[in-house]
Design an enzyme around this catalytic site. Structure first.
Site, PDB file in Angstrom:
ATOM      1  N   ASP A  67     -24.127 -26.084 -19.778  1.00 42.83           N
ATOM      2  CA  ASP A  67     -24.726 -25.694 -21.047  1.00 42.83           C
ATOM      3  C   ASP A  67     -24.251 -24.313 -21.484  1.00 42.83           C
ATOM      4  O   ASP A  67     -24.569 -23.856 -22.586  1.00 42.83           O
ATOM      5  CB  ASP A  67     -26.249 -25.773 -20.998  1.00 42.83           C
ATOM      6  CG  ASP A  67     -26.868 -24.939 -19.886  1.00 42.83           C
ATOM      7  OD1 ASP A  67     -26.134 -24.185 -19.214  1.00 42.83           O
ATOM      8  OD2 ASP A  67     -28.101 -25.031 -19.691  1.00 42.83           O
ATOM      9  N   SER A  68     -23.431 -23.678 -20.645  1.00 45.77           N
ATOM     10  CA  SER A  68     -22.750 -22.451 -21.048  1.00 45.77           C
ATOM     11  C   SER A  68     -21.841 -22.689 -22.250  1.00 45.77           C
ATOM     12  O   SER A  68     -21.400 -21.740 -22.901  1.00 45.77           O
ATOM     13  CB  SER A  68     -21.922 -21.892 -19.888  1.00 45.77           C
ATOM     14  OG  SER A  68     -21.113 -22.901 -19.296  1.00 45.77           O
ATOM     15  N   ASP A 106     -24.784 -30.707 -17.354  1.00 45.68           N
ATOM     16  CA  ASP A 106     -26.044 -29.967 -17.414  1.00 45.68           C
ATOM     17  C   ASP A 106     -27.050 -30.681 -18.306  1.00 45.68           C
ATOM     18  O   ASP A 106     -26.701 -31.165 -19.389  1.00 45.68           O
ATOM     19  CB  ASP A 106     -25.813 -28.565 -17.978  1.00 45.68           C
ATOM     20  CG  ASP A 106     -25.720 -27.503 -16.909  1.00 45.68           C
ATOM     21  OD1 ASP A 106     -26.212 -27.729 -15.788  1.00 45.68           O
ATOM     22  OD2 ASP A 106     -25.144 -26.438 -17.186  1.00 45.68           O
ATOM     23  N   LYS A 136     -27.105 -31.957 -13.698  1.00 43.73           N
ATOM     24  CA  LYS A 136     -27.593 -30.725 -13.068  1.00 43.73           C
ATOM     25  C   LYS A 136     -28.793 -30.229 -13.849  1.00 43.73           C
ATOM     26  O   LYS A 136     -28.787 -30.262 -15.081  1.00 43.73           O
ATOM     27  CB  LYS A 136     -26.521 -29.644 -13.023  1.00 43.73           C
ATOM     28  CG  LYS A 136     -26.997 -28.342 -12.343  1.00 43.73           C
ATOM     29  CD  LYS A 136     -25.864 -27.349 -12.152  1.00 43.73           C
ATOM     30  CE  LYS A 136     -25.505 -26.613 -13.414  1.00 43.73           C
ATOM     31  NZ  LYS A 136     -26.616 -25.730 -13.904  1.00 43.73           N
ATOM     32  N   GLU A 138     -32.039 -27.066 -13.812  1.00 46.14           N
ATOM     33  CA  GLU A 138     -32.496 -25.792 -13.275  1.00 46.14           C
ATOM     34  C   GLU A 138     -33.945 -25.893 -12.808  1.00 46.14           C
ATOM     35  O   GLU A 138     -34.726 -26.682 -13.328  1.00 46.14           O
ATOM     36  CB  GLU A 138     -32.373 -24.694 -14.341  1.00 46.14           C
ATOM     37  CG  GLU A 138     -30.947 -24.414 -14.772  1.00 46.14           C
ATOM     38  CD  GLU A 138     -30.859 -23.310 -15.807  1.00 46.14           C
ATOM     39  OE1 GLU A 138     -31.885 -22.651 -16.083  1.00 46.14           O
ATOM     40  OE2 GLU A 138     -29.756 -23.092 -16.340  1.00 46.14           O
ATOM     41  N   GLU A 205     -27.236 -19.143  -8.042  1.00 48.00           N
ATOM     42  CA  GLU A 205     -26.645 -18.192  -8.993  1.00 48.00           C
ATOM     43  C   GLU A 205     -27.341 -16.837  -8.975  1.00 48.00           C
ATOM     44  O   GLU A 205     -28.578 -16.748  -8.963  1.00 48.00           O
ATOM     45  CB  GLU A 205     -26.710 -18.755 -10.421  1.00 48.00           C
ATOM     46  CG  GLU A 205     -26.128 -17.787 -11.449  1.00 48.00           C
ATOM     47  CD  GLU A 205     -25.992 -18.359 -12.842  1.00 48.00           C
ATOM     48  OE1 GLU A 205     -25.545 -17.625 -13.749  1.00 48.00           O
ATOM     49  OE2 GLU A 205     -26.334 -19.552 -13.027  1.00 48.00           O
TER      50      GLU A 205
END
Length: 290
Positions: A67-68, A106, A136, A138, A205
């Site tokens: 999502d960056s 993501d 993925k 978070e 991270e």
């Protein structure tokens, strides 16, 4: 080959010519770590386009459609505004451009936090529309139930603990996490909870090195470090960071090239030649055949 549709390689600049290799699998990535040790570290980079996927694919084990892309591609201030529509479009492009790497996508902010059922609906859409191998997400202990729910229903999940960019508003910034004993203990609990829930790997991270080392020793699945430790079971970076596409270089990034300067220089030479009419030349124009 996993594709959502076929590209006409005779007419397209993106020519994903099939390569004589078998795509890696999620179980294969998980199996890299045996008896607490990974002999061959896992190489992961971000990719958002088919062409970048083609260039990175031979060298990587995992391509992450992060999502960056919100910041890198769309110029957004954070990853929070990224939508499912955006991530699915880029995920499909990366799958079409790759033949070797496991492609992980993501899950955007707001697409999985409400309930495991919401997460399954979002993850199922991602896998259907992109052809990716997994997702993925978070979060630690709070997301363990969701990780277990997805894993039990055939959706491979990569966890993400420590500095979690989608929670930047709650964290108060992008600084390294785990400087207090309480926060370090929570990050370790988060990693264990996600691993116990069935995650096949965990991105660690922006944490102090000793925390990353402790997590890597404590969980059975591979850890993928970013701003963590060289002793993680693998590493990931945003590709555009290592290529030097941006002026800012985060502490955890090593610049391997200065591609941004190369692009700017090429554009400057092109602009100069257009303005002095030295481009195009006879080699770049069409004339009647004799």
């Amino acid at each position: 080959m996993s594709t959502t549709f076929t590209i006409d390689t005779s007419a397209s600049r993106a020519t994903p010519t099939p390569a004589p290799m078998k795509r890696l699998t999620v179980p294969g990535i998980r199996a890299r770590k045996a008896q607490g040790f990974t002999a061959e570290p896992i190489v992961m980079l971000t990719a958002y386009t088919a062409r970048m996927a083609q260039l990175l694919d031979p060298h990587c084990d995992v391509l992450l459609v992060g999502d960056s892309l919100g910041q890198v591609i769309y110029g957004l201030p954070s990853t929070v505004p990224v939508s499912l529509d955006m991530i699915c479009a880029h995920g499909a492009a990366v799958v079409r451009g790759s033949y070797h790497s496991v492609v992980i996508v993501d899950m955007p902010f707001g697409s999985y936090e409400v309930s495991p059922a919401q997460a399954f609906e979002s993850a199922a859409r991602i896998l259907k529309e992109t052809g990716a191998a997994g997702v993925k997400l978070e979060g630690g202990e709070a997301m363990a139930e969701t990780v277990a729910f997805l894993s039990a229903r055939g959706i491979p999940v990569c966890g993400h603990v420590g500095l979690t960019p989608q929670a930047v508003n709650a964290l108060g910034g992008y600084g390294a996490r785990g400087r207090s004993e309480a926060e370090a203990a929570k990050i370790l609990r988060d990693a264990k909870a996600v691993a116990d829930a069935g995650a096949f790997a965990i991105v660690v991270e922006g944490v102090l090195e000793e925390i990353a080392d402790t997590i890597t020793a404590a969980v059975p699945c591979p850890t993928i470090g970013i701003g963590a430790s060289a002793r993680c079971d693998g590493q990931v970076l945003v590709t555009e960071d290592l290529l030097g596409m941006f002026e800012r270089v985060p502490r955890f990034v090593k610049r391997y090239e200065a591609v941004g300067e190369i692009i700017s220089g090429a554009a400057a030479r092109y602009a100069s030649e257009v303005r002095d009419r030295s481009f195009p030349t006879d080699e770049q124009v069409y004339r009647p055949k004799k």
